[in-house]
Design an enzyme around this catalytic site. Structure first.
Site, mmCIF file in Angstrom:
data_model
loop_
_atom_site.group_PDB
_atom_site.id
_atom_site.type_symbol
_atom_site.label_atom_id
_atom_site.label_comp_id
_atom_site.label_asym_id
_atom_site.label_seq_id
_atom_site.Cartn_x
_atom_site.Cartn_y
_atom_site.Cartn_z
ATOM 1 C CE LYS A 209 -3.758 2.231 2.599
ATOM 2 N NZ LYS A 209 -4.539 2.236 3.860
ATOM 3 C CB SER A 285 -7.789 3.985 2.849
ATOM 4 O OG SER A 285 -6.948 3.497 3.878
ATOM 5 C CB SER A 309 -7.937 1.101 6.012
ATOM 6 O OG SER A 309 -8.538 2.313 6.383
#
Length: 610
Positions: A209, A285, A309
């Site tokens: 990420k 996210s 997330s």
């Protein structure tokens, strides 16, 4: 405060709150009063919020109407604030575990993890509707010479390029470097040719990420500017551990800008699309990390879980999401956007793969000692799905059922299956003040995010921010010290409630999300969107894992009427990752034969002869 002071709730003492199944505690549903906004509407809203004249009044009204004032800002709580969810280590006497020293090298920890698995990795069963290649499948293919890491890397690059074409526009990655990927894969191929792989992860593609430092990439946090203010000069600790194991780090996955949303729609890098239906969101996210695993591009990816997330997008994309206890995985080298609620998490196609990577990245960091006593690492012995017994699953009925009918039916069926096959019991409990905890967490994560980037905002050209992120930062900046302190009192209160519940049960069970993946609309692509009703439904079951620092895992358990994935979540005691992985493994065994192939999927182990 004067005329602007609202009357807040006076909360009962914790010992006076009934947590039993017949409690008269009122379950408050999310009181979200905000229409969906995108396009011109979200721009106008952002302009008003940023206005010196209207902004303060509008923010006051928003906080009042959404009950932040009543439930948190002006609430009367007798608890003292707890600012960081640190949990002293306790030996939980978990079933069927192997004790692992906390100072072993990552490759050696992986070896110990493999000793805990079945002697044979899961074979592609003809009865399975769909099967994702696992870490062990990659390792065996490389060892046998069927395919090389270099060949896999080439196929990966071709697949990512195809997924980015106009026909797909999946927006999986913010950045990937073909030269660096092929260099890593070539080095891994040479190690296999010498018979000297570093670990079972050697040559396995893993995505990171873009909230986690990983050279040679800048760390953008989903923005167009943050990497300029904070250059990436070294790998994060978790990334260093993966490199020591020989993993091929294939790039930085897309994410919601600043982690400030749940959809994964990023106006700078594209909306990450759900492989099960590219017209739907992937969740946020850690949207890109969930989507690349779902689409077969990587068996595992790293995310950061600050408000669900990792678990949210994992559930929406039909993969496993594991969020460890706060402090279990070193946090150095991760953007400091939410330092008391965020944790590095793992997204994987199977529970076994999540466990292997958990083994690689967990342990102590020299620069961060989260507890006064170094927590021992226990690895679960995953020899058979039913190797743990007498598991008690706490279920808070009204909260559990606060989801769509498809999710409620699917998750209830999964619980019935656990009882039927393993004899595990569901214990009815009441978890009070769920909506209070959600608001206190929102206030906390918002305050931490705005504080973390405050030094940059004065110099920042606001046009570099997405419009939805501008709205989020305006709201975050409106929180004051009293509100923050009261939020931390709520944290203390909820930690006490959960400790009592864990005296009655091994885990808390919930759906992972209140809704399945919803549609991506064109008006949101360039501005982002504000959809607080769906957002509240997505985070409904996530907050305890972050706000209270508890470990949690989501497992795919079925699909809604549109074929979109549904996840079931288990929340555990601090440091109980082994038990959670056991439970997730057992749940997976009952569901894996019914898993369905996504509409967008790539087979990286496919050879010309296969």
């Amino acid at each position: 405060m004067g005329v602007f002071k609202d009357k807040g709730v006076v909360y009962k003492s914790v010992p006076d709150v009934d947590l039993g199944p017949h409690s008269d505690e009122f379950y408050r549903r999310a009181n979200v009063k905000a229409p969906r906004m995108a396009g011109l509407l979200v721009k106008v809203f952002a302009w008003f919020l940023e206005s010196r004249i209207f902004g303060a009044i509008l923010l006051y009204i928003l906080k009042k109407n959404n009950l932040i004032h009543k439930l948190v800002s002006f609430a009367d709580l007798e608890e003292s604030p707890v600012f960081v969810p640190l949990h002293p280590y306790e030996d939980l006497k978990e079933q069927e575990v192997k004790h692992i020293e906390s100072d072993l090298s990552p490759p050696y920890q992986i070896q110990k993890a493999l000793e805990c698995l079945q002697s044979e990795s899961k074979i592609k069963n003809p009865n399975f509707g769909f099967y994702r290649w696992t870490i062990m499948d990659y390792s065996k293919a490389y060892t046998s010479g069927k395919i090389t890491p270099r060949q896999v890397a080439n196929q990966f690059v071709s697949a990512v390029r195809e997924s980015s074409e106009p026909a797909f526009q999946m927006s999986f990655f913010i950045d990937y470097n073909v030269e660096d990927i092929l260099r890593q894969a070539t080095e891994s191929t040479l190690r296999y040719e010498r018979g000297e792989p570093l670990s079972a992860l050697d040559g396995v593609p893993i995505a990171i990420k873009d909230e986690i430092d990983c050279l040679p990439y800048p760390t953008t946090g989903g923005t167009k500017w943050l990497h300029k203010a904070r250059p990436c000069t070294d790998d994060a600790c978790c990334v260093k551990r993966l490199r020591l194991c020989g993993a091929v780090l294939v790039g930085k996955t897309n994410m919601h800008e600043l982690g400030a949303g749940t959809s994964g729609i990023n106006p700078h890098y594209g909306a990450t699309r759900n492989p099960y239906d590219p017209n739907k969101i992937a969740g946020g996210s850690s949207s890109g990390s969930a989507a690349v695993v779902s689409a077969g591009l990587c068996p595992v990816a790293l995310g950061v879980d600050g408000g669900g997330s990792v678990r949210m997008p994992a559930a929406l994309c039909g993969v496993v999401g594991l969020k460890p206890t706060f402090g279990r995985v070193p946090h150095s080298g991760v953007l400091p956007l939410n330092w008391t609620v965020g944790m590095v998490g793992i997204l994987a196609g199977t529970v076994e793969d999540a466990f292997i990577v958990y083994a690689a990245v967990s342990g102590q960091s020299p620069s961060h000692q989260p507890t006064t006593v170094s927590p021992k690492i226990h690895f679960p012995l995953l020899k058979t799905p039913n190797c743990v017994s007498n598991i008690k699953l706490a279920k808070s009925g009204e909260w559990f059922n606060d989801c769509t009918d498809d999710i409620k039916a699917c998750c209830s069926h999964a619980l019935d299956q656990l009882h039927k096959h393993y004899g595990w019991e569901t214990v009815a409990v009441t978890i009070p003040e769920i909506e209070v905890m959600r608001l206190a967490h929102y206030l906390t994560i918002g305050s931490e995010c705005s504080t973390a980037i405050a030094c940059h905002l004065e110099k920042l050209n606001m046009e570099e921010l997405g419009w939805d992120a501008r709205v989020a930062l305006s709201v975050y900046g409106a929180f004051n010290s009293r509100e923050y302190l009261n939020a931390q009192k709520v944290r203390n209160r909820q930690m006490q409630f959960h400790k009592i519940i864990f005296e009655k049960a091994d885990v808390i069970v919930t759906p992972t999300t209140g809704v399945t993946a919803y549609s991506i609309y064109d008006d949101a692509l360039k501005t982002g969107e504000l959809d607080y009703i769906n957002g509240a439904a997505l985070v409904r079951y996530q907050i305890a894992g972050n706000f209270l620092g508890l470990p949690a895992v989501t497992v795919p358990v079925g699909y809604d009427k549109l074929g979109l994935p549904i996840g079931l979540q288990f929340i555990g005691r601090p440091w109980s990752e082994a038990t959670l992985i056991h439970i997730a493994f057992a749940m997976q065994a009952l569901c894996i034969s019914d898993y369905k192939k996504p509409k967008v999927f790539y087979d990286l182990l496919k050879t010309d002869s296969s």
